[in-house]
Design a protein around this motif. Structure first.
Motif: not given
Length: 320
Positions: A243-272
């Motif tokens: 169920t979408l906000p009125p401005l959009l026909d589609a909205h997908t995305g993810h939260w990705r957790f990538t481990t690094t030697p120092e910790g991790l990178i958390v990334s947020a992706r949107h595709t609208v």
């Protein structure tokens, strides 16, 4: 007593044309990871194996009654012959096997025909009613998939403007499981994230969440959305708004957790995908480019609040 049958093969054939080269339509079908953006039931797809002309793809998709099903298929991609075939590697209890074949043909300068054939062997002993339901599902899904591909061909140039995709990363000097936990526990967001005022969540199947959420944009505009999430601990949380906000026909995305030697990178992706008929919601004279800038700002602002929450939670020294 229900009648049972040794059902013969169920088969459908659907065809359509679009004003694009057949190679374009081939690429649309071949790119499994983009299907959730353009095909309503698709939630997530990822490659388990990948070669030059064969791969194995796992797909998560919604049924009409909001169950999430998972299927895995081995695909053969014949780019020279403009043909893609899929064979289920893990048929469910309703079927013995399932094969899909896409073919793409040049019909004139700048136009192509796409044909979708789907053959399914039902399981032995299905009732007549179950077989009829399976045939209905096959027809419905095949027609909808063909229509989604043709639509991309018909709107090729416009979709290049309407689809906005971006990813925001943040470094976290903490444990991946802690960062994952706070984003997985979406039902606690109203107490943790300022722009979320309500969130009602269900998780009847572990790792598959549905929730209804009330939020406000930075300029105070309220939205109510419904989403499905696939939680693949500890590496990925995928979502799709149903169920979408009125401005959009589609909205997908993810939260990705990538481990690094120092910790991790958390990334947020949107595709609208922007809804052209709704541009005036942002003011008279709003262009697609204006909407892209607005969405990039609003979605990034909200995502960074979630990312900062994950960072603070994972870096909290009391959790060490």
């Amino acid at each position: 007593m229900s009648e049972t049958t040794t059902s013969p093969v169920l088969a459908t054939v659907h065809r359509g044309t679009a004003p694009v080269p057949p190679e374009f339509l081939f690429d649309v079908v071949a790119d499994a990871e983009k299907w959730p953006q353009f095909f309503a039931p698709a939630v997530h797809a990822e490659y388990l194996e990948r070669g030059d002309d064969t791969d194995v793809v796992r797909r998560w998709f919604l049924t009409p009654d909001e169950d999430v099903k998972v299927r895995t298929a081995r695909r053969h991609l014949d780019r020279d012959g403009l043909r893609i075939t899929l064979d289920d590697t893990e048929p469910d209890a309703s079927r013995v096997s399932s094969r899909v074949e896409w073919t793409f043909t040049n019909v004139s300068d700048g136009a192509a025909e796409v044909e979708l054939r789907h053959e399914l062997v039902p399981a032995e002993g299905l009732t007549t009613a179950d077989r009829e339901a399976l045939a209905t599902e096959l027809e419905r899904n095949s027609a909808a998939q063909l229509a989604a591909v043709v639509d991309q061909g018909n709107r090729r140039e416009l979709l290049e403007q309407l689809v906005l995709s971006f990813e925001d990363p943040l470094f976290v000097a903490g444990r991946p499981e802690d960062a994952y936990e706070v984003l997985y526990e979406a039902d606690k967001w109203p107490d943790r994230i300022a722009h979320v005022s309500r969130l009602d969540m269900t998780e009847d199947v572990p790792g598959i969440q549905f929730f209804d959420m009330d939020t406000k944009t930075p300029d105070g505009v309220p939205h109510t959305t419904r989403s499905v999430r696939i939680c693949l601990e500890p590496r990925l949380i995928v979502y799709k708004q149903t169920t979408l906000p009125p401005l959009l026909d589609a909205h997908t995305g993810h939260w990705r957790f990538t481990t690094t030697p120092e910790g991790l990178i958390v990334s947020a992706r949107h595709t609208v995908t922007i809804k052209p008929s709704a541009l005036s919601l942002l003011g008279e004279g709003t262009t697609i480019q204006d909407a892209r800038k607005y969405l990039r700002n609003v979605l990034s602002a909200n995502s960074m609040k979630n990312l900062q929450l994950a960072k603070a939670f994972a870096e909290d020294p009391t959790r060490a």
